[in-house]
Design a protein around this motif. Sequence first.
Motif, PDB file in Angstrom:
ATOM      1  N   VAL A 171      51.523  43.484  89.770  1.00  0.00           N
ATOM      2  CA  VAL A 171      50.277  42.487  90.118  1.00  0.00           C
ATOM      3  C   VAL A 171      49.920  43.378  91.449  1.00  0.00           C
ATOM      4  O   VAL A 171      49.821  43.187  92.177  1.00  0.00           O
ATOM      5  N   GLY A 172      48.667  43.479  91.486  1.00  0.00           N
ATOM      6  CA  GLY A 172      48.282  44.415  92.674  1.00  0.00           C
ATOM      7  C   GLY A 172      46.840  45.655  92.209  1.00  0.00           C
ATOM      8  O   GLY A 172      46.562  45.848  91.007  1.00  0.00           O
ATOM      9  N   ALA A 173      46.467  46.280  93.611  1.00  0.00           N
ATOM     10  CA  ALA A 173      46.815  46.214  94.610  1.00  0.00           C
ATOM     11  C   ALA A 173      46.301  44.256  95.560  1.00  0.00           C
ATOM     12  O   ALA A 173      44.879  44.321  95.561  1.00  0.00           O
ATOM     13  N   VAL A 174      47.139  43.600  96.186  1.00  0.00           N
ATOM     14  CA  VAL A 174      46.950  42.787  96.762  1.00  0.00           C
ATOM     15  C   VAL A 174      46.443  42.642  97.928  1.00  0.00           C
ATOM     16  O   VAL A 174      44.900  42.581  98.732  1.00  0.00           O
ATOM     17  N   TRP A 175      46.280  43.952  98.658  1.00  0.00           N
ATOM     18  CA  TRP A 175      46.211  44.023 100.179  1.00  0.00           C
ATOM     19  C   TRP A 175      45.339  46.071  99.928  1.00  0.00           C
ATOM     20  O   TRP A 175      46.110  46.373  99.450  1.00  0.00           O
ATOM     21  N   PRO A 176      44.716  46.204 100.572  1.00  0.00           N
ATOM     22  CA  PRO A 176      44.439  47.779 101.054  1.00  0.00           C
ATOM     23  C   PRO A 176      45.360  48.888 100.873  1.00  0.00           C
ATOM     24  O   PRO A 176      46.124  48.161 101.563  1.00  0.00           O
ATOM     25  N   ASP A 219      45.719  55.103  95.673  1.00  0.00           N
ATOM     26  CA  ASP A 219      44.657  54.905  95.251  1.00  0.00           C
ATOM     27  C   ASP A 219      44.323  53.943  94.470  1.00  0.00           C
ATOM     28  O   ASP A 219      44.116  53.675  93.495  1.00  0.00           O
ATOM     29  N   THR A 220      43.321  53.147  95.081  1.00  0.00           N
ATOM     30  CA  THR A 220      42.769  51.685  95.474  1.00  0.00           C
ATOM     31  C   THR A 220      41.176  51.748  95.107  1.00  0.00           C
ATOM     32  O   THR A 220      40.307  51.413  95.204  1.00  0.00           O
ATOM     33  N   LYS A 221      40.849  53.086  95.174  1.00  0.00           N
ATOM     34  CA  LYS A 221      39.298  53.574  95.449  1.00  0.00           C
ATOM     35  C   LYS A 221      38.377  52.831  94.438  1.00  0.00           C
ATOM     36  O   LYS A 221      38.871  53.049  93.428  1.00  0.00           O
ATOM     37  N   GLY A 222      37.091  51.855  95.038  1.00  0.00           N
ATOM     38  CA  GLY A 222      36.399  51.508  93.370  1.00  0.00           C
ATOM     39  C   GLY A 222      37.504  50.347  93.246  1.00  0.00           C
ATOM     40  O   GLY A 222      36.094  49.270  92.094  1.00  0.00           O
ATOM     41  N   ARG A 223      38.379  49.959  94.091  1.00  0.00           N
ATOM     42  CA  ARG A 223      39.073  48.282  93.454  1.00  0.00           C
ATOM     43  C   ARG A 223      38.846  46.934  94.106  1.00  0.00           C
ATOM     44  O   ARG A 223      39.274  47.722  95.490  1.00  0.00           O
ATOM     45  N   LYS A 224      38.314  46.039  93.866  1.00  0.00           N
ATOM     46  CA  LYS A 224      39.086  45.585  94.909  1.00  0.00           C
ATOM     47  C   LYS A 224      40.661  45.044  95.248  1.00  0.00           C
ATOM     48  O   LYS A 224      40.998  43.980  93.734  1.00  0.00           O
ATOM     49  N   SER A 225      40.842  44.443  95.802  1.00  0.00           N
ATOM     50  CA  SER A 225      41.861  44.404  95.949  1.00  0.00           C
ATOM     51  C   SER A 225      41.934  42.660  96.065  1.00  0.00           C
ATOM     52  O   SER A 225      41.335  41.888  96.495  1.00  0.00           O
ATOM     53  N   LEU A 226      43.153  42.299  95.343  1.00  0.00           N
ATOM     54  CA  LEU A 226      43.545  40.952  94.891  1.00  0.00           C
ATOM     55  C   LEU A 226      43.567  40.070  95.645  1.00  0.00           C
ATOM     56  O   LEU A 226      42.758  38.679  96.252  1.00  0.00           O
ATOM     57  N   GLY A 241      50.156  47.089 100.468  1.00  0.00           N
ATOM     58  CA  GLY A 241      49.929  46.535 101.449  1.00  0.00           C
ATOM     59  C   GLY A 241      50.647  45.278 102.196  1.00  0.00           C
ATOM     60  O   GLY A 241      49.826  44.487 102.579  1.00  0.00           O
ATOM     61  N   ILE A 242      51.846  45.045 101.221  1.00  0.00           N
ATOM     62  CA  ILE A 242      52.573  44.197 102.235  1.00  0.00           C
ATOM     63  C   ILE A 242      53.681  44.535 103.114  1.00  0.00           C
ATOM     64  O   ILE A 242      54.219  45.686 102.494  1.00  0.00           O
TER      65      ILE A 242
END
Length: 541
Positions: A134-139, A144-151, A175-176
Amino acid sequence: MGRQAIDYSVYLVTGREFLPPGKDYYESLEESLQGGVTLVQVREKNADTGEFIEIARKTKEICDRYNVPVLINDRIDVHLAVGTAGIHIGQTDCPLPLARTLIGDDAIIGLSVSNVEQATRAAQHSDILDYIGVGAVWPTGSKDTKGRKSLGPDGTGEILDLIHGSGLEAVAIGGIHLPNLAQLLHGSVAPKSRDALAGIAIISDIVASTTPKEAAANLRLVVDSFKRSRQALKDEAGVFGGLGQKRAEVDAKKLAEKVQELMAVVKRETPLVHQMTNTVVVNDSANVTLAVGASPIMSTHPRDVHDLSPAIGALLINFGTIGDKEGMKVAGRQANVNRKPLIFDPVAIGATSYRREISEELLAHWQPTIIKGNAAEIGAMAKSTEVASRGVDSVGSGFADPGAVVKALARKRAAIIVLTGEKDYISDGSVVIKISNGSHLLERITGSGCQAGSLIGCFAAAARLDYLAKNETKFEDDSQLVQGDMLLAAVAGILVYTVASEVAAARPDVKGPGTFRAALIDELYNLTPDVVAEKAKLEIL
């Protein structure tokens, strides 16, 4: 034969690109296994097939010596060639039914999930899947998490509710690191089902470390401590202050006596309290710190606060005027690294979206020991609609059950929660303490809440020093970042401040807020433990 039982507690995802200069991949891997890694996923984005197979083969050879299973990221052919425990695939990789057909019924399959829709589909394939990542929890810089809001922890908990009853395990990734791990584990407990994460997936916090054994061991201690605390709650034993100590019945009189003892520690040890606070109250915050016997230092530059951290007794971060975000990130992270109490005062957090965003950013970098706020601030952190914010003030009728609010938030945030107001409520998630001291004139001077945070910092520093003086050895459970009675520290800070305000307000020379402000500092300086014990209005709820 059946699928191998997996411990997901500390799940290492390899990434040779993150290795520090001069660190060999296989050396780093073995050290991380010695530190307590429980599962390894070999992730090679740029290696050709032959190189990938060789890396996976050697990785499995090392992991076998520690009885730690190995999974392969994406490449089913590599998994089959090496004979690992299973695979992990993404949303755009091999379709799940085909993957299960190719690898057989005995292998593990994990799937990356980043939103509720994907989690819902995953739960529908629980006959094929074993776990979800499950993620990304934080940036994070590793994906590459561009365009996706962190959970965030809340979004992670929402997904845990969605897969409840499916039989799937869930591992958080993205980001853990050590400072925000406790917040993630406690904060992601599902709001409805109360399910929790099975573990955490880590890349850079271990791979990029020059001491991966220590990095893995520290993470493992926090995860194990969380799982023990979950079991303790199930057994209705409760946990004291996050330190693994069973809390006996609390007696208000004994608590007041302990506050008296801690007052003496402050004066004897004169702890250095680093305060990153708003520009409105810097001078008064420094003065109340000096008045009770501690020593203040007000510094904000990232380089300066980094170097100060080993010397300080506690850190207060009050972002009332939010002028030093980068310094706050560094200072908070170093406080966690150096196991110093960190008091967070999220001033007016509910007033603007900017303040909420900054708070989330800071809390992704470090874990507070104590969180102090008024009803609007605590309400915003608890996502309550009972109290609203108007600038730094609270509006509304207040919480119907403030004790329940602080207790629940303390469990969720893995921190001591202090709710200030006409009555003050303090909780460690197990017990709630109500303090009914204080003068109405506190509402008429600027920064009274900020000064209370300063005093909590003074007593938190003293509580840590007192613990270290009395204990040559550490707790067997050393996963908590701060040692010492932080619940007592929070009670002491509030009680000393509110009792002093009563004494100051009763002086014949106090005619209003101006004279009260000066008298308050005088009475904090003159306050004796006997007066505190005599006037203390403590209740255990």
